[in-house]
Structures are given as C-alpha cells and as structure tokens.
Design an enzyme around this catalytic site. Structure first.
Site, PDB file in Angstrom:
ATOM      1  N   ALA A 292       0.074  -1.992   5.741  1.00  0.00           N
ATOM      2  CA  ALA A 292       0.745  -1.908   7.045  1.00  0.00           C
ATOM      3  C   ALA A 292       0.033  -2.752   8.102  1.00  0.00           C
ATOM      4  CB  ALA A 292       0.817  -0.452   7.498  1.00  0.00           C
ATOM      5  N   PHE A 293      -1.268  -2.907   7.949  1.00  0.00           N
ATOM      6  CA  PHE A 293      -2.047  -3.698   8.905  1.00  0.00           C
ATOM      7  C   PHE A 293      -1.580  -5.149   8.931  1.00  0.00           C
ATOM      8  CE2 PHE A 293      -5.919  -5.762  10.526  1.00  0.00           C
ATOM      9  CZ  PHE A 293      -6.284  -4.887  11.537  1.00  0.00           C
TER      10      PHE A 293
ATOM     11  N   HIS B 252      -9.611   5.504   8.080  1.00  0.00           N
ATOM     12  CA  HIS B 252      -9.247   4.664   9.226  1.00  0.00           C
ATOM     13  C   HIS B 252      -7.737   4.691   9.496  1.00  0.00           C
ATOM     14  CE1 HIS B 252      -9.310   1.984   5.734  1.00  0.00           C
ATOM     15  NE2 HIS B 252      -8.522   1.148   6.377  1.00  0.00           N
TER      16      HIS B 252
ATOM     17  N   PHE C 257      10.881  -0.680  13.603  1.00  0.00           N
ATOM     18  CA  PHE C 257       9.673  -0.014  13.101  1.00  0.00           C
ATOM     19  C   PHE C 257      10.049   1.058  12.076  1.00  0.00           C
ATOM     20  CE2 PHE C 257       6.017   2.979  13.770  1.00  0.00           C
ATOM     21  CZ  PHE C 257       5.012   2.113  13.377  1.00  0.00           C
TER      22      PHE C 257
ATOM     23  N   PHE D 163       0.868  -1.191   0.000  1.00  0.00           N
ATOM     24  CA  PHE D 163       0.000   0.000   0.000  1.00  0.00           C
ATOM     25  C   PHE D 163       0.905   1.242   0.000  1.00  0.00           C
ATOM     26  CE2 PHE D 163      -3.267   2.921   1.101  1.00  0.00           C
ATOM     27  CZ  PHE D 163      -4.487   2.292   0.897  1.00  0.00           C
TER      28      PHE D 163
ATOM     29  N   ARG E 296      10.376  11.845   3.685  1.00  0.00           N
ATOM     30  CA  ARG E 296      11.044  10.847   4.547  1.00  0.00           C
ATOM     31  C   ARG E 296      11.423   9.577   3.788  1.00  0.00           C
ATOM     32  NH1 ARG E 296       8.131  14.301   6.990  1.00  0.00           N
ATOM     33  NH2 ARG E 296       8.504  14.929   9.150  1.00  0.00           N
TER      34      ARG E 296
ATOM     35  N   ALA F 142       3.899   2.730   4.907  1.00  0.00           N
ATOM     36  CA  ALA F 142       3.562   4.155   4.830  1.00  0.00           C
ATOM     37  C   ALA F 142       2.063   4.302   5.046  1.00  0.00           C
ATOM     38  CB  ALA F 142       3.966   4.722   3.473  1.00  0.00           C
ATOM     39  N   VAL F 143       1.697   4.870   6.173  1.00  0.00           N
ATOM     40  CA  VAL F 143       0.285   5.133   6.447  1.00  0.00           C
ATOM     41  C   VAL F 143       0.101   6.649   6.377  1.00  0.00           C
ATOM     42  CG1 VAL F 143      -1.667   4.606   7.935  1.00  0.00           C
ATOM     43  CG2 VAL F 143       0.371   3.161   8.031  1.00  0.00           C
ATOM     44  N   ILE F 144      -0.722   7.052   5.436  1.00  0.00           N
ATOM     45  CA  ILE F 144      -0.861   8.484   5.153  1.00  0.00           C
ATOM     46  C   ILE F 144      -2.286   8.918   5.474  1.00  0.00           C
ATOM     47  CG2 ILE F 144      -0.640  10.261   3.373  1.00  0.00           C
ATOM     48  CD1 ILE F 144       1.343   8.355   1.929  1.00  0.00           C
TER      49      ILE F 144
HETATM   50  N1  INI Z   1      -2.342   0.497   4.451  1.00  0.00           N
HETATM   51  C1  INI Z   1      -1.182   1.175   4.470  1.00  0.00           C
HETATM   52  O1  INI Z   1      -0.114   0.560   4.552  1.00  0.00           O
HETATM   53  N2  INI Z   1      -1.185   2.533   4.420  1.00  0.00           N
HETATM   54  C2  INI Z   1      -2.338   3.256   4.330  1.00  0.00           C
HETATM   55  O2  INI Z   1      -2.271   4.519   4.268  1.00  0.00           O
HETATM   56  C3  INI Z   1      -3.575   2.560   4.287  1.00  0.00           C
HETATM   57  N3  INI Z   1      -4.800   3.270   4.119  1.00  0.00           N
HETATM   58  O3  INI Z   1      -4.760   4.454   3.821  1.00  0.00           O
HETATM   59  O4  INI Z   1      -5.881   2.708   4.264  1.00  0.00           O
HETATM   60  C4  INI Z   1      -3.550   1.142   4.362  1.00  0.00           C
HETATM   61  N4  INI Z   1      -4.699   0.434   4.343  1.00  0.00           N
HETATM   62  C5  INI Z   1      -4.732  -0.978   4.086  1.00  0.00           C
HETATM   63  C6  INI Z   1      -4.494  -1.798   5.345  1.00  0.00           C
HETATM   64  O5  INI Z   1      -3.133  -1.756   5.731  1.00  0.00           O
HETATM   65  C7  INI Z   1      -4.849  -3.260   5.091  1.00  0.00           C
HETATM   66  O6  INI Z   1      -4.045  -3.778   4.062  1.00  0.00           O
HETATM   67  C8  INI Z   1      -6.316  -3.475   4.721  1.00  0.00           C
HETATM   68  O7  INI Z   1      -7.171  -2.826   5.642  1.00  0.00           O
HETATM   69  C9  INI Z   1      -6.672  -4.984   4.704  1.00  0.00           C
HETATM   70  O8  INI Z   1      -6.476  -5.553   6.005  1.00  0.00           O
END
Ligand code: INI
Length: 154
Positions: free
Chosen positions: A57-58, A89, A113, A23, A127, A81-83
C-alpha cells in the site's frame, strides 16, 4: 428548482485504471475481483481497464500519480489492505497510503481510495466479498460515478 448535478452509473466510454497492492493479496485479489466485476457489470469493456500491481500500500501513491499524469485514464482506483495485526508500522503504512492517494487525486482525475485499514484479518475478510460487501466493488462504482459527475460539472 435548483440545477442538480449527479453522476450516474452508466459507462460512457470511461477509461479506468486500478492499482492493486500485492501485500495481503489474499484480500487484495478479492478487492480486485470486486472492482473488475463492478466495472464490467456497469458496461465497462475490458479494453478500457488497466490493472497495475505494486508491492504494498505504501507504493500506491507514486503509481497513482503516474497514471494520472499519463493522461490516459479518466479515473484511478487504488486497492490495498493494511492490517494492524500484521505490522508494527501499520500507522505509517496506512497514513502514507491515505495521504499519498489523496494527494494524487488533487488534480482533475478522480483517484478513488479502496484501501482497507483494519485491526484484524477477519475485518478485512468481511470487507473483501463477504459480510460487509466488497470495498473494491464499491470503489469501482464510485469511480464510474465520479467520472460521469465530472463530465456533468465540466
Ligand atoms: N503493506 C500493505 O499493503 N499492507 C500491510 O498490512 C503492510 N504491513 O503490514 O506492513 C504493508 N507493508 C509493506 C509496505 O506497504 C511497503 O510495501 C514496504 O514497506 C516497502 O516500502
């Protein structure tokens, strides 16, 4: 004089794994480049590096835990990278990634991390190899230091 233990940055046969999330891969691919460059420049051969891609990232924590449990690696580096702008969410994804990666590092293998959590795309770009350096590279250097430090500590 006290005895001071510190990890240096010279590779001595460490085995490194990197988990990168797809992602926002326009950012995470740069973090991975930075991590690989840092590992290689500190003497880690490619044969001692394993890269695993996960969807987001999840999903980083479960793979970090597996890599730790495998016993095949001296360190695990989590990159993502979570933006905020790109999700409603953000807090859940960023929070669970941070908690889960930290929990995976609760044993004997250092889990690093290297996940960006930013408000904007610009902050993430800064970054990932521009103005603010490359957090993937910093994560890799931290991994080398921790591997060497834990060998010192015993
Ligand atoms: N995953 C990321 O790594 N970064 C994000 O910014 C993001 N956003 O924006 O939603 C994101 N979502 C996906 C999440 O990590 C899972 O893959 C998904 O929810 C399935 O479990």
């Amino acid at each position: 004089m006290p005895r001071i233990l510190e990890g240096d940055l010279v590779d001595r046969g460490g085995r490194y794994s990197i988990v990168a999330s797809r992602f926002n891969d326009f950012i995470t691919a740069r973090l991975l480049d930075g991590a690989l460059d840092a590992l290689r420049r500190h003497g880690v051969p490619d044969a001692a590096i394993t890269v695993v891609w996960v969807p987001g990232a999840f999903e980083l924590p479960i793979v970090c835990r597996r890599l730790v449990a495998s016993g095949n690696y001296d360190s695990v580096i989590a990159l993502g990278a979570v933006i905020r702008g790109s999700t409603a969410h953000f807090d859940y994804v960023a929070g669970e990634a941070a908690k889960g990666v930290a929990a995976a590092g609760g044993g004997n293998v250092p889990v690093i991390f290297g996940v960006l959590t930013t408000d904007t795309i610009e902050q993430a770009v800064e970054r990932a190899g521009s103005k603010m350096g490359n957090k993937g590279g910093e994560a890799a250097v931290t991994a080398i230091e921790m591997v060497n430090l834990l060998r010192e500590v015993g």
